[in-house]
Design a protein around this motif. Structure first.
Motif, PDB file in Angstrom:
ATOM      1  N   ASP A 193       4.158  -2.180   6.458  1.00 66.96           N
ATOM      2  CA  ASP A 193       2.742  -2.324   6.753  1.00 66.96           C
ATOM      3  C   ASP A 193       2.295  -3.761   6.496  1.00 66.96           C
ATOM      4  O   ASP A 193       2.587  -4.307   5.439  1.00 66.96           O
TER       5      ASP A 193
ATOM      6  N   THR B  31       6.383   4.158   4.993  1.00 71.55           N
ATOM      7  CA  THR B  31       5.252   3.384   5.529  1.00 71.55           C
ATOM      8  C   THR B  31       4.008   4.250   5.718  1.00 71.55           C
ATOM      9  O   THR B  31       4.082   5.482   5.779  1.00 71.55           O
ATOM     10  N   ALA B  32       2.867   3.585   5.831  1.00 73.44           N
ATOM     11  CA  ALA B  32       1.608   4.294   6.053  1.00 73.44           C
ATOM     12  C   ALA B  32       1.670   5.117   7.340  1.00 73.44           C
ATOM     13  O   ALA B  32       1.226   6.265   7.373  1.00 73.44           O
TER      14      ALA B  32
ATOM     15  N   HIS C  90      -5.751   2.060  -4.408  1.00 70.06           N
ATOM     16  CA  HIS C  90      -4.716   1.584  -3.481  1.00 70.06           C
ATOM     17  C   HIS C  90      -4.252   0.208  -3.909  1.00 70.06           C
ATOM     18  O   HIS C  90      -4.874  -0.443  -4.753  1.00 70.06           O
TER      19      HIS C  90
ATOM     20  N   GLN D  86       3.658   8.097   6.595  1.00 69.78           N
ATOM     21  CA  GLN D  86       2.931   8.979   5.679  1.00 69.78           C
ATOM     22  C   GLN D  86       1.820   9.735   6.412  1.00 69.78           C
ATOM     23  O   GLN D  86       1.426  10.820   5.983  1.00 69.78           O
TER      24      GLN D  86
ATOM     25  N   GLN E  20       3.887   6.028  -2.221  1.00 66.24           N
ATOM     26  CA  GLN E  20       5.182   6.699  -2.301  1.00 66.24           C
ATOM     27  C   GLN E  20       5.654   6.783  -3.755  1.00 66.24           C
ATOM     28  O   GLN E  20       6.109   7.832  -4.220  1.00 66.24           O
TER      29      GLN E  20
ATOM     30  N   LEU F 177      -5.842   7.102   5.522  1.00 66.84           N
ATOM     31  CA  LEU F 177      -5.002   6.235   6.348  1.00 66.84           C
ATOM     32  C   LEU F 177      -5.885   5.411   7.276  1.00 66.84           C
ATOM     33  O   LEU F 177      -6.849   5.928   7.842  1.00 66.84           O
TER      34      LEU F 177
ATOM     35  N   CYS G 186       0.816  -1.224   0.000  1.00 71.02           N
ATOM     36  CA  CYS G 186       0.000   0.000   0.000  1.00 71.02           C
ATOM     37  C   CYS G 186       0.846   1.269   0.000  1.00 71.02           C
ATOM     38  O   CYS G 186       0.678   2.154  -0.848  1.00 71.02           O
ATOM     39  N   SER G 187       1.775   1.357   0.936  1.00 73.95           N
ATOM     40  CA  SER G 187       2.556   2.590   1.063  1.00 73.95           C
ATOM     41  C   SER G 187       3.621   2.701  -0.017  1.00 73.95           C
ATOM     42  O   SER G 187       3.971   3.806  -0.441  1.00 73.95           O
TER      43      SER G 187
ATOM     44  N   VAL H  70      -2.754   2.618   3.590  1.00 70.39           N
ATOM     45  CA  VAL H  70      -2.949   3.940   3.002  1.00 70.39           C
ATOM     46  C   VAL H  70      -3.506   3.781   1.596  1.00 70.39           C
ATOM     47  O   VAL H  70      -3.186   2.819   0.895  1.00 70.39           O
TER      48      VAL H  70
END
Length: 180
Positions: free
Chosen positions: A167, A67-68, A116, A71, A54, A92, A49-50, A105
Motif C-alpha cells: 500500500d 495488503t489493504a 492506524h 484485507q 495484520q 478501508l 497501515c496493513s 486500512v
C-alpha cells in the motif's frame, strides 16, 4: 509530531460493546501507539497501515492477508457508514492519488475514532473522525469489513492470498495543532 488523543480504557464504551477478542485487539493496537510509519513495515520497529492491522489481529489468532486491498476481502461486508461500524471493524480507504482502489486500512476503535499506522500521521495513532483530518478519511472510506464476531474469526484460514504491491503512503492532510 503531534500527540495522539487519549487511549481508551478497559471500561470504555468501545470495549463494553465489543466481543472479548475485539477488546483484546483494541488493547493490542493501543500498545503500539507511537510506533513509526515504515513503508512495508510489519513489526513493532515500524508498521505500514496493513502491516499494523495484520500484526495486531495475528496476536489475537486472526490471520489476515498482507495488503489493504487483500484485507478488503476478509470477513463479512459492513455497510460503508461510520454509524454501522463496531469496534474492531476494518475501515478501508482509497487514500492515495497514486492509483485507484483500496490502499489504506484502519481499525475502528469506537466512539468515532480509528487507530492506524499512517504515513501522513507519522505512525500508529488515533484519529478522531469528527476532525478535518478524520472527515477526510471518512470521505475516502470505500469499504468496511467485520473480521471478528462474538469472539470468532470470520476469516477463512485456508484462503490463499496472491502477492500484491504494498500500500502506498496515504494522501491525508497532516494533523494540525496536535488535533487529529
Amino acid at each position: 509530531s503531534s500527540t495522539p488523543t487519549s487511549k481508551p480504557t478497559s471500561g470504555s464504551s468501545a470495549s463494553r460493546g465489543a466481543s472479548a477478542t475485539t477488546a483484546r485487539v483494541l488493547t493490542t493496537a493501543d500498545h503500539y501507539l507511537g510506533v513509526p510509519y515504515v513503508f512495508g513495515g510489519t513489526t513493532p520497529d515500524g508498521f505500514d497501515c496493513s502491516g499494523f492491522v495484520q500484526f495486531v489481529y495475528r496476536k489475537q489468532g486472526v490471520a489476515l492477508p498482507r495488503t489493504a486491498a487483500q484485507q478488503s476481502g476478509a470477513g463479512e461486508r459492513v455497510r460503508v457508514s461510520v454509524k454501522e461500524l463496531r469496534p474492531g471493524d476494518l475501515m478501508l480507504f482509497d487514500a492515495s492519488g497514486k492509483r485507484p482502489g483500496i490502499d489504506h486500512v484502519a481499525i475502528y476503535a469506537g466512539n468515532g475514532r480509528m487507530i492506524h499506522s499512517s504515513s501522513s500521521g507519522g505512525g500508529v495513532a488515533y484519529d478522531d473522525l469528527s476532525t478535518k483530518r478524520g472527515r477526510w478519511f471518512v470521505d475516502h472510506m470505500v469499504a468496511a469489513r467485520r473480521v471478528v464476531s462474538n469472539g470468532q474469526s470470520l476469516v477463512d484460514a485456508l484462503q490463499a492470498w496472491a502477492d500484491a504491491p504494498l500500500d502506498p503512503p496515504d494522501d491525508a492532510p497532516r494533523p494540525s495543532n496536535g488535533k487529529r
